[in-house]
Design a protein around this motif. Structure first.
Motif, PDB file in Angstrom:
ATOM      1  N   PHE A 186       0.797  -1.217   0.000  1.00  0.00           N
ATOM      2  CA  PHE A 186       0.000   0.000   0.000  1.00  0.00           C
ATOM      3  C   PHE A 186       0.837   1.278   0.000  1.00  0.00           C
ATOM      4  O   PHE A 186       0.607   2.176  -0.792  1.00  0.00           O
ATOM      5  CB  PHE A 186      -0.929   0.017   1.219  1.00  0.00           C
ATOM      6  CG  PHE A 186      -1.833  -1.178   1.300  1.00  0.00           C
ATOM      7  CD1 PHE A 186      -2.924  -1.289   0.451  1.00  0.00           C
ATOM      8  CD2 PHE A 186      -1.596  -2.192   2.197  1.00  0.00           C
ATOM      9  CE1 PHE A 186      -3.770  -2.387   0.513  1.00  0.00           C
ATOM     10  CE2 PHE A 186      -2.435  -3.291   2.269  1.00  0.00           C
ATOM     11  CZ  PHE A 186      -3.518  -3.401   1.423  1.00  0.00           C
ATOM     12  N   PHE A 187       1.781   1.397   0.920  1.00  0.00           N
ATOM     13  CA  PHE A 187       2.445   2.677   1.185  1.00  0.00           C
ATOM     14  C   PHE A 187       3.959   2.613   0.993  1.00  0.00           C
ATOM     15  O   PHE A 187       4.691   3.381   1.614  1.00  0.00           O
ATOM     16  CB  PHE A 187       2.134   3.117   2.623  1.00  0.00           C
ATOM     17  CG  PHE A 187       0.671   3.115   2.986  1.00  0.00           C
ATOM     18  CD1 PHE A 187      -0.266   3.786   2.218  1.00  0.00           C
ATOM     19  CD2 PHE A 187       0.225   2.438   4.106  1.00  0.00           C
ATOM     20  CE1 PHE A 187      -1.612   3.785   2.555  1.00  0.00           C
ATOM     21  CE2 PHE A 187      -1.121   2.432   4.455  1.00  0.00           C
ATOM     22  CZ  PHE A 187      -2.034   3.104   3.667  1.00  0.00           C
ATOM     23  N   GLN A 188       4.436   1.739   0.124  1.00  0.00           N
ATOM     24  CA  GLN A 188       5.880   1.510   0.042  1.00  0.00           C
ATOM     25  C   GLN A 188       6.656   2.724  -0.464  1.00  0.00           C
ATOM     26  O   GLN A 188       7.855   2.822  -0.247  1.00  0.00           O
ATOM     27  CB  GLN A 188       6.187   0.291  -0.843  1.00  0.00           C
ATOM     28  CG  GLN A 188       6.314   0.557  -2.336  1.00  0.00           C
ATOM     29  CD  GLN A 188       4.984   0.519  -3.072  1.00  0.00           C
ATOM     30  OE1 GLN A 188       3.939   0.410  -2.435  1.00  0.00           O
ATOM     31  NE2 GLN A 188       5.005   0.596  -4.389  1.00  0.00           N
ATOM     32  N   ASP A 189       5.986   3.680  -1.119  1.00  0.00           N
ATOM     33  CA  ASP A 189       6.695   4.838  -1.666  1.00  0.00           C
ATOM     34  C   ASP A 189       6.437   6.115  -0.873  1.00  0.00           C
ATOM     35  O   ASP A 189       6.714   7.210  -1.352  1.00  0.00           O
ATOM     36  CB  ASP A 189       6.331   5.047  -3.139  1.00  0.00           C
ATOM     37  CG  ASP A 189       4.835   5.260  -3.370  1.00  0.00           C
ATOM     38  OD1 ASP A 189       4.044   4.902  -2.474  1.00  0.00           O
ATOM     39  OD2 ASP A 189       4.472   5.780  -4.436  1.00  0.00           O
ATOM     40  N   PRO A 213       8.536   7.499   5.770  1.00  0.00           N
ATOM     41  CA  PRO A 213       8.135   6.634   6.897  1.00  0.00           C
ATOM     42  C   PRO A 213       7.066   7.226   7.796  1.00  0.00           C
ATOM     43  O   PRO A 213       6.124   6.523   8.185  1.00  0.00           O
ATOM     44  CB  PRO A 213       9.458   6.427   7.646  1.00  0.00           C
ATOM     45  CG  PRO A 213      10.513   6.558   6.590  1.00  0.00           C
ATOM     46  CD  PRO A 213      10.001   7.617   5.646  1.00  0.00           C
ATOM     47  N   ASP A 214       7.165   8.506   8.137  1.00  0.00           N
ATOM     48  CA  ASP A 214       6.179   9.100   9.030  1.00  0.00           C
ATOM     49  C   ASP A 214       4.792   9.137   8.396  1.00  0.00           C
ATOM     50  O   ASP A 214       3.785   8.846   9.058  1.00  0.00           O
ATOM     51  CB  ASP A 214       6.598  10.517   9.434  1.00  0.00           C
ATOM     52  CG  ASP A 214       7.787  10.533  10.385  1.00  0.00           C
ATOM     53  OD1 ASP A 214       8.157   9.446  10.875  1.00  0.00           O
ATOM     54  OD2 ASP A 214       8.347  11.623  10.610  1.00  0.00           O
ATOM     55  N   LEU A 215       4.743   9.480   7.118  1.00  0.00           N
ATOM     56  CA  LEU A 215       3.458   9.538   6.434  1.00  0.00           C
ATOM     57  C   LEU A 215       2.891   8.133   6.240  1.00  0.00           C
ATOM     58  O   LEU A 215       1.678   7.923   6.373  1.00  0.00           O
ATOM     59  CB  LEU A 215       3.607  10.243   5.085  1.00  0.00           C
ATOM     60  CG  LEU A 215       2.316  10.467   4.287  1.00  0.00           C
ATOM     61  CD1 LEU A 215       1.310  11.268   5.094  1.00  0.00           C
ATOM     62  CD2 LEU A 215       2.627  11.165   2.961  1.00  0.00           C
ATOM     63  N   ALA A 216       3.753   7.164   5.935  1.00  0.00           N
ATOM     64  CA  ALA A 216       3.293   5.778   5.794  1.00  0.00           C
ATOM     65  C   ALA A 216       2.697   5.273   7.100  1.00  0.00           C
ATOM     66  O   ALA A 216       1.649   4.609   7.110  1.00  0.00           O
ATOM     67  CB  ALA A 216       4.447   4.881   5.350  1.00  0.00           C
TER      68      ALA A 216
END
Length: 244
Positions: free
Chosen positions: A147-150, A153-156
């Motif tokens: 889902f959030f690999q790109d 880190p904080d936003l993921a």
């Protein structure tokens, strides 16, 4: 009259997951309606999801619906009930008449069993981390996260923390439409999408809509990873539609 962009979230998501392009579009002078669907309500199915969108856009005109992921099952129902200028599918599922979302994965030949399990776990449990049977996807923003690999880190981590519980009801019932609605439709896929890989979505768009999709860089959530570029795309679609 100004275009109103109606942003519809996918499974287990909410209006927060659209907040970056929503702010960008508002800054450009557009009306934006970012919808929260009743995904945690076990009494709500796809028809009730469509009800929520219809209620949110009441009295508005020049609508461009933007449907992400699982919202590909909801947005066409809205198009059948209110006047819509344009439907934009972003990394979205495309249903066939009578097909339940639970059946869509196998019916479309989704190629990756592990990613498929992660996607189904998120739809059913509303969990972006630690999905049973997919331990490698436990870290938001990791290379294995579909889902959030790109994302940074904080936003993921925040995006994963914002997952909502997703009822199983809308995934279990057949899509109620007899055909795709008669509305102009654009399809935008993301070339680094791990949940719905680009070759897979190219085939889905061709076979089910008869269109060649537009493409942009990014993973499954371009609204978080590339909000300005996504807003550029949406604005361009809206202008082209208004010029017809």
């Amino acid at each position: 009259m100004t275009t109103t962009f109606v942003l519809i979230p996918g499974a287990a998501c909410g209006s927060w997951h659209w907040h970056l392009p929503a702010a960008e579009l508002r800054a450009r002078g557009y009306e934006v309606v970012s919808v929260d669907l009743p995904c945690e309500d076990d009494a709500a199915g796809l028809e009730e999801y469509a009800d929520a969108v219809v209620a949110a856009v009441a009295g508005r005109r020049r609508l461009t619906l933007v449907a992400h992921s699982f919202a590909g099952f909801t947005a066409p129902l809205v198009c059948a009930r209110v006047p819509v200028d344009l439907l934009v599918l972003v990394a979205a599922m495309v249903p066939l008449p009578g097909e339940a979302p639970d059946e869509w994965w196998a019916a479309t030949g989704h190629p990756d069993a592990q990613v498929r399990r992660a996607g189904r776990a998120a739809q059913k449990a509303g969990k972006g981390t630690g999905a049973e049977g997919v331990p490698e996807a436990a870290v938001p923003g990791s290379a294995a996260d579909p889902f959030f690999q790109d994302l940074p880190p904080d936003l993921a981590a925040e995006a994963a923390a914002r997952w909502r519980r997703q009822s199983e009801k809308p995934a279990a019932r057949p899509w109620p439409m007899a055909a795709w609605p008669e509305v102009a439709t654009r399809f935008l896929l993301c070339r680094q999408d791990r949940l719905f890989p680009a070759p897979f979505l190219r085939a889905v768009a061709a076979e089910r809509l008869g269109v060649v999709p537009d493409e942009m860089a990014g993973g499954h959530f371009p609204m978080l990873s590339r909000p300005v570029e996504l807003a550029d795309r949406l604005e361009g679609y809206g202008r082209a539609t208004a010029a017809r």
